[in-house]
Design a protein around this motif. Structure first.
Motif, PDB file in Angstrom:
ATOM      1  N   ALA A 416       0.822  -1.010  -0.002  1.00  0.00           N
ATOM      2  CA  ALA A 416       0.043  -0.013  -0.099  1.00  0.00           C
ATOM      3  C   ALA A 416       0.875   1.196   0.004  1.00  0.00           C
ATOM      4  CB  ALA A 416      -0.948   0.097   1.472  1.00  0.00           C
ATOM      5  N   VAL A 417       1.929   1.301   0.880  1.00  0.00           N
ATOM      6  CA  VAL A 417       2.740   2.220   0.717  1.00  0.00           C
ATOM      7  C   VAL A 417       3.411   2.561  -0.359  1.00  0.00           C
ATOM      8  CG1 VAL A 417       4.913   3.288   1.699  1.00  0.00           C
ATOM      9  CG2 VAL A 417       3.345   2.281   3.282  1.00  0.00           C
ATOM     10  N   ILE A 418       4.038   1.649  -1.255  1.00  0.00           N
ATOM     11  CA  ILE A 418       4.699   1.958  -2.354  1.00  0.00           C
ATOM     12  C   ILE A 418       3.854   2.307  -3.447  1.00  0.00           C
ATOM     13  CG2 ILE A 418       6.089   0.521  -4.308  1.00  0.00           C
ATOM     14  CD1 ILE A 418       7.108  -1.337  -1.934  1.00  0.00           C
ATOM     15  N   PHE A 419       2.556   1.441  -3.453  1.00  0.00           N
ATOM     16  CA  PHE A 419       1.711   1.538  -4.625  1.00  0.00           C
ATOM     17  C   PHE A 419       0.978   3.134  -4.436  1.00  0.00           C
ATOM     18  CE2 PHE A 419      -1.968   0.906  -7.157  1.00  0.00           C
ATOM     19  CZ  PHE A 419      -1.673  -0.134  -7.952  1.00  0.00           C
ATOM     20  N   SER A 420       0.810   3.732  -3.161  1.00  0.00           N
ATOM     21  CA  SER A 420       0.026   4.913  -3.121  1.00  0.00           C
ATOM     22  C   SER A 420       1.236   6.073  -3.954  1.00  0.00           C
ATOM     23  CB  SER A 420       0.259   5.326  -1.887  1.00  0.00           C
ATOM     24  OG  SER A 420       1.557   5.528  -1.108  1.00  0.00           O
ATOM     25  N   VAL A 421       2.658   6.055  -3.867  1.00  0.00           N
ATOM     26  CA  VAL A 421       3.417   6.904  -4.654  1.00  0.00           C
ATOM     27  C   VAL A 421       3.389   6.718  -6.025  1.00  0.00           C
ATOM     28  CG1 VAL A 421       5.755   7.648  -4.611  1.00  0.00           C
ATOM     29  CG2 VAL A 421       4.759   7.189  -2.375  1.00  0.00           C
ATOM     30  N   VAL A 422       3.499   5.304  -6.525  1.00  0.00           N
ATOM     31  CA  VAL A 422       4.050   5.182  -7.889  1.00  0.00           C
ATOM     32  C   VAL A 422       2.524   5.035  -8.852  1.00  0.00           C
ATOM     33  CG1 VAL A 422       5.930   3.933  -7.954  1.00  0.00           C
ATOM     34  CG2 VAL A 422       4.020   2.575  -7.701  1.00  0.00           C
ATOM     35  N   ASN A 423       1.339   5.132  -8.092  1.00  0.00           N
ATOM     36  CA  ASN A 423       0.094   5.175  -8.881  1.00  0.00           C
ATOM     37  C   ASN A 423      -0.367   6.484  -9.332  1.00  0.00           C
ATOM     38  OD1 ASN A 423      -2.073   3.801  -9.771  1.00  0.00           O
ATOM     39  ND2 ASN A 423      -3.452   4.325  -8.418  1.00  0.00           N
ATOM     40  N   MET A 424       0.577   7.610  -9.189  1.00  0.00           N
ATOM     41  CA  MET A 424       0.105   8.879  -9.777  1.00  0.00           C
ATOM     42  C   MET A 424       1.362   9.141 -10.599  1.00  0.00           C
ATOM     43  SD  MET A 424      -2.487  10.601  -7.621  1.00  0.00           S
ATOM     44  CE  MET A 424      -1.961  12.085  -7.438  1.00  0.00           C
ATOM     45  N   ASN A 425       0.999  10.116 -11.563  1.00  0.00           N
ATOM     46  CA  ASN A 425       2.074  10.782 -12.585  1.00  0.00           C
ATOM     47  C   ASN A 425       3.292  11.369 -11.400  1.00  0.00           C
ATOM     48  OD1 ASN A 425      -0.333  10.780 -13.989  1.00  0.00           O
ATOM     49  ND2 ASN A 425       1.280  11.361 -15.766  1.00  0.00           N
ATOM     50  N   ARG A 426       4.100  11.092 -11.722  1.00  0.00           N
ATOM     51  CA  ARG A 426       5.545  11.420 -10.654  1.00  0.00           C
ATOM     52  C   ARG A 426       5.454  12.857 -10.363  1.00  0.00           C
ATOM     53  NH1 ARG A 426       9.377  12.924 -14.013  1.00  0.00           N
ATOM     54  NH2 ARG A 426       9.710  11.898 -15.973  1.00  0.00           N
ATOM     55  N   ILE A 427       5.101  13.753 -11.140  1.00  0.00           N
ATOM     56  CA  ILE A 427       5.307  15.201 -10.959  1.00  0.00           C
ATOM     57  C   ILE A 427       3.952  15.608  -9.881  1.00  0.00           C
ATOM     58  CG2 ILE A 427       3.891  16.183 -12.754  1.00  0.00           C
ATOM     59  CD1 ILE A 427       7.400  17.072 -11.741  1.00  0.00           C
ATOM     60  N   LYS A 428       2.886  14.750  -9.729  1.00  0.00           N
ATOM     61  CA  LYS A 428       1.831  15.445  -9.035  1.00  0.00           C
ATOM     62  C   LYS A 428       2.232  15.290  -7.547  1.00  0.00           C
ATOM     63  CE  LYS A 428      -2.053  14.864 -12.082  1.00  0.00           C
ATOM     64  NZ  LYS A 428      -3.265  14.140 -12.415  1.00  0.00           N
ATOM     65  N   ASP A 429       2.024  16.193  -6.696  1.00  0.00           N
ATOM     66  CA  ASP A 429       1.979  15.929  -5.207  1.00  0.00           C
ATOM     67  C   ASP A 429       1.007  14.921  -4.665  1.00  0.00           C
ATOM     68  OD1 ASP A 429       3.981  18.009  -4.882  1.00  0.00           O
ATOM     69  OD2 ASP A 429       2.333  19.650  -4.578  1.00  0.00           O
ATOM     70  N   VAL A 430       1.560  13.967  -3.767  1.00  0.00           N
ATOM     71  CA  VAL A 430       0.671  13.113  -3.153  1.00  0.00           C
ATOM     72  C   VAL A 430       0.217  13.338  -1.779  1.00  0.00           C
ATOM     73  CG1 VAL A 430       0.547  10.730  -2.805  1.00  0.00           C
ATOM     74  CG2 VAL A 430       1.888  11.565  -4.594  1.00  0.00           C
ATOM     75  N   VAL A 431      -1.041  13.349  -1.494  1.00  0.00           N
ATOM     76  CA  VAL A 431      -1.381  13.451  -0.074  1.00  0.00           C
ATOM     77  C   VAL A 431      -1.788  12.070   0.175  1.00  0.00           C
ATOM     78  CG1 VAL A 431      -3.216  14.124   1.395  1.00  0.00           C
ATOM     79  CG2 VAL A 431      -2.371  15.811  -0.590  1.00  0.00           C
ATOM     80  N   PHE A 432      -1.067  11.528   1.447  1.00  0.00           N
ATOM     81  CA  PHE A 432      -1.156   9.984   1.905  1.00  0.00           C
ATOM     82  C   PHE A 432      -2.159   9.959   2.857  1.00  0.00           C
ATOM     83  CE2 PHE A 432       0.550   6.648   4.084  1.00  0.00           C
ATOM     84  CZ  PHE A 432       1.226   5.761   3.111  1.00  0.00           C
ATOM     85  N   SER A 433      -3.210   9.012   2.529  1.00  0.00           N
ATOM     86  CA  SER A 433      -4.347   8.778   3.325  1.00  0.00           C
ATOM     87  C   SER A 433      -4.309   7.009   3.478  1.00  0.00           C
ATOM     88  CB  SER A 433      -5.746   9.176   2.711  1.00  0.00           C
ATOM     89  OG  SER A 433      -6.836   8.585   3.302  1.00  0.00           O
ATOM     90  N   TYR A 434      -4.295   6.834   4.756  1.00  0.00           N
ATOM     91  CA  TYR A 434      -4.288   5.529   5.076  1.00  0.00           C
ATOM     92  C   TYR A 434      -5.598   4.606   4.582  1.00  0.00           C
ATOM     93  CZ  TYR A 434      -0.290   6.674   8.241  1.00  0.00           C
ATOM     94  OH  TYR A 434       0.900   6.926   8.760  1.00  0.00           O
ATOM     95  N   ASP A 435      -6.794   5.381   4.797  1.00  0.00           N
ATOM     96  CA  ASP A 435      -7.921   4.840   4.510  1.00  0.00           C
ATOM     97  C   ASP A 435      -7.876   4.348   3.031  1.00  0.00           C
ATOM     98  OD1 ASP A 435      -8.997   4.588   6.987  1.00  0.00           O
ATOM     99  OD2 ASP A 435      -9.752   6.466   6.824  1.00  0.00           O
ATOM    100  N   LYS A 436      -7.576   5.314   2.176  1.00  0.00           N
ATOM    101  CA  LYS A 436      -7.861   5.160   0.845  1.00  0.00           C
ATOM    102  C   LYS A 436      -6.744   4.122   0.163  1.00  0.00           C
ATOM    103  CE  LYS A 436      -9.140   9.824  -0.302  1.00  0.00           C
ATOM    104  NZ  LYS A 436      -9.067  11.125  -0.924  1.00  0.00           N
ATOM    105  N   ILE A 437      -5.323   4.011   0.675  1.00  0.00           N
ATOM    106  CA  ILE A 437      -4.554   3.160   0.109  1.00  0.00           C
ATOM    107  C   ILE A 437      -4.778   1.942   0.672  1.00  0.00           C
ATOM    108  CG2 ILE A 437      -2.813   5.174  -0.025  1.00  0.00           C
ATOM    109  CD1 ILE A 437      -1.280   3.930   2.220  1.00  0.00           C
ATOM    110  N   LEU A 438      -5.451   1.567   1.451  1.00  0.00           N
ATOM    111  CA  LEU A 438      -5.777   0.297   2.202  1.00  0.00           C
ATOM    112  C   LEU A 438      -7.187  -0.225   1.802  1.00  0.00           C
ATOM    113  CD1 LEU A 438      -3.808   0.328   5.421  1.00  0.00           C
ATOM    114  CD2 LEU A 438      -3.411  -1.261   3.363  1.00  0.00           C
ATOM    115  N   ASN A 439      -7.806   0.443   0.643  1.00  0.00           N
ATOM    116  CA  ASN A 439      -9.091   0.083   0.285  1.00  0.00           C
ATOM    117  C   ASN A 439      -9.001  -1.255  -0.675  1.00  0.00           C
ATOM    118  OD1 ASN A 439     -11.550  -0.222  -0.868  1.00  0.00           O
ATOM    119  ND2 ASN A 439     -11.684   1.900  -1.193  1.00  0.00           N
ATOM    120  N   PHE A 440      -9.724  -2.216  -0.230  1.00  0.00           N
ATOM    121  CA  PHE A 440      -9.574  -3.613  -1.171  1.00  0.00           C
ATOM    122  C   PHE A 440     -10.404  -3.348  -2.459  1.00  0.00           C
ATOM    123  CE2 PHE A 440      -7.774  -5.051   2.795  1.00  0.00           C
ATOM    124  CZ  PHE A 440      -7.097  -6.052   2.530  1.00  0.00           C
ATOM    125  N   GLU A 441     -11.236  -2.367  -2.523  1.00  0.00           N
ATOM    126  CA  GLU A 441     -11.854  -2.384  -3.595  1.00  0.00           C
ATOM    127  C   GLU A 441     -11.604  -1.180  -4.583  1.00  0.00           C
ATOM    128  OE1 GLU A 441     -16.041  -2.192  -2.344  1.00  0.00           O
ATOM    129  OE2 GLU A 441     -16.115  -4.259  -1.482  1.00  0.00           O
TER     130      GLU A 441
END
Length: 570
Positions: A416-441
């Motif tokens: 979840a930690v890794i995917f949360s960063v690389v799932n965005m175009n790299r130039i975009k800022d990422v706001v880290f949310s525990y609930d969103k990145i651990l959503n199984f759906e």
């Protein structure tokens, strides 16, 4: 099989070569028209033809065969349909045969890529801000290797500068060796924060910091011993985090290694009449290139980060003879790299064109900001721990009897930690949310990992093994086009794209292409799972198990290249 290439080599146009046609062939936007499309507008201009007329001529002349079964023209486009049976056999046979090598190639053989990423600072906490450079760099490292390149992962340690004078002084004045031995980087960071608080009250501490920094440079045994202790603690802690994230390096040389090479850089710049003096400092004037001056030496003769970067670039070219040298560093350093590359160009380094800044946005946690000096730090270790704990609590609620629950939670949390960063175009800022990145759906690592676990469960029940590979391939020879549903064929086509997705990822240096591809494959597989019985499907069972195996193999390979592990059960 590269169907685009196959299509291109069968189109003969005067004055137009195969490579030009290949570049124009695309995946059809609407699969009801075909699988691939050739827009004829650019070609028509060059051939002095009307696009609709040229498209009709190409469609009429194209030699249909067992691979390209239908060719039609529509409004200036030529649409090509690939024989479903052929595409399915080629794709599944390739994936089942190559296994964990599927998607790899040898296109990079004989070429060397240097990638500078993570580049942590000695004696400073490994915080959330280091996540993007570490993960993005690691993904590129893995994919370049997978495609046959010789790759050198470089952790350019921040191990030089006045901040170490501050830390050594703070250690001597307020430090407790026993406390630091147990508290590690967090205790060291507390000393750094304390120094800055005290320096606001007592300006002489900044002079003390410069004094102690000079002692380190001059080899004072006491100061060097403290510095080496701080460095050892840093490397021990960050190495554990790197291991968790499946990150590796080949070169750990930091800034301090290049201090001795600075006089040679200055001498070279001077001999080329590139240096000028400005208030006692030595600079390279870049005004005519619309940039501020590049500061090479301060007025007190001390080198700058840019000077050491020039020395490091020359060293890397000499040692590794790179074909590409990439710097995975935040976009705030855009000007620094523009100056670096321009100075190297002015120094007649003809290899500077092979250097590239891979910029990325910043990571924060739900809007929180950090300041190391003020003690506001979000430790990456804490983020990882919290993700693993949250994953464990979710599994406990959904599947409390799961074997190796803690190990599965570790893989899910880290994924979840890794995917949360690389799932965005790299130039975009990422706001880290525990609930969103651990959503199984959602569009998350959890969703893809769960799809893999589902596929693995089906294969276990179907009792398919790699030893049965030959019998599966034999069965595919008897497969008919009418046996392949639209849902199955959409999945098969997507699976066949994996090698080209990896090549596109390196062309753009965007690992998000891999994450989005993995999500799409997972979605298509789950649709196939819902619509088509896989087990007990009579004559289709083995074919659908083969498709399930191919999906699991492709998703596992994709996640592996991101540094994400795949649990067998979830």
């Amino acid at each position: 099989m590269d169907f685009k290439k196959y299509i291109a080599q069968n189109i003969i146009l005067d004055g137009i070569n195969e490579e030009e046609i290949y570049a124009l062939v695309t995946v059809a936007a609407n699969s009801s028209f075909g699988d691939f499309a050739l827009p004829c507008f650019t070609l028509a201009v060059r051939l002095n033809e009307k696009p609709f007329t040229l498209a009709k001529q190409i469609a009429q002349r194209y030699p249909k065969d067992q691979i390209v079964c239908e060719v039609e023209d529509t409004k200036g486009y030529v649409n090509f349909k690939i024989n479903r049976e052929y595409w399915t056999k080629v794709t599944l046979t390739k994936i089942l045969t190559e296994g964990d090598e599927y998607g790899s190639s040898k296109i990079g053989e004989g070429k060397t890529i240097c990638i500078d990423y993570s580049s942590i600072n000695i004696a400073k906490p490994f915080h959330i801000g280091h996540l993007s450079t570490t993960v993005l760099g690691s993904c590129l490292y893995k994919i370049y290797k997978f495609l046959g390149y010789t790759v050198v992962g470089i952790n350019y340690l921040g191990d030089y500068g006045t901040q170490f004078g501050k830390l050594v002084y703070a250690f001597e004045k307020w430090g407790d060796p026993a406390l630091i031995a147990t508290g590690g980087l967090r205790t060291i960071n507390d000393l750094y924060v304390k120094f800055h608080k005290q320096a606001k009250l007592d300006a002489s501490l900044e002079e003390k910091a410069r004094e102690y920094s000079k002692k380190i440079e001059e080899g004072d045994s006491r100061c060097v011993s403290i510095y080496e202790t701080l460095k050892a603690i840093t490397l021990k802690e960050v190495t554990a985090i790197y291991k968790n994230l499946n990150v590796e390096f080949d070169d750990w040389l930091g800034e301090s290694h290049f201090i001795a090479k600075v006089p040679d850089v200055v001498k070279e710049l001077d001999s080329m009449h590139l240096l000028t003096e400005n208030d006692g400092a030595k600079i390279v004037d870049l005004a005519e290139h619309n940039m501020p001056p590049a500061l090479i030496l301060r007025s007190d003769g001390a080198s700058l980060y840019l000077t050491r970067d020039i020395a490091a670039a020359e060293y890397r070219k000499e040692k590794y003879n790179f074909d590409k040298s990439l710097y995975v560093v935040a976009y705030q350093q855009n000007l620094h790299f523009k100056q670096l590359f321009k100075v190297l160009e002015l120094m007649d380094k003809n290899w500077v064109g092979d250097m590239q800044h891979i910029a990325y946005g910043m990571v924060s946690i739900e809007g929180m900001s950090m300041s190391t000096r003020n003690g506001v730090v979000i430790y990456l270790e804490d983020v990882i721990t919290q993700c693993i704990c949250k994953a464990e609590s979710i599994i406990q609620a959904k599947n409390p009897d799961l074997p190796d629950l803690a190990e599965v939670a570790r893989k899910i949390g880290l994924g979840a930690v890794i995917f949360s960063v690389v799932n965005m175009n790299r130039i975009k800022d990422v706001v880290f949310s525990y609930d969103k990145i651990l959503n199984f759906e959602g569009e998350t690592a959890c969703y893809v990992q769960y799809t893999c676990a589902r596929a693995n469960s089906i294969l276990e029940k179907g009792n398919i093994t790699l030893q049965e590979k030959n019998s599966i391939i034999y069965l595919l020879k008897r497969l008919e086009s009418d046996d392949i549903s639209n849902t199955e064929f959409d999945l098969i086509k997507k699976l066949s794209e994996f090698p080209s997705i990896l090549q596109m990822t390196l062309e753009k240096h965007e690992p998000c292409f891999v994450t989005r591809y993995a999500i799409t494959v997972a979605q298509l597989f789950n649709k196939f799972y819902m619509e088509s019985p896989i087990l007990n499907a009579n004559s289709y069972t083995t074919y659908r198990l083969a498709l399930t195996q191919a999906t699991l193999t492709t998703l596992t390979n994709a996640l592996m290249l991101l540094g994400i592990e795949v649990p067998k059960k979830m």
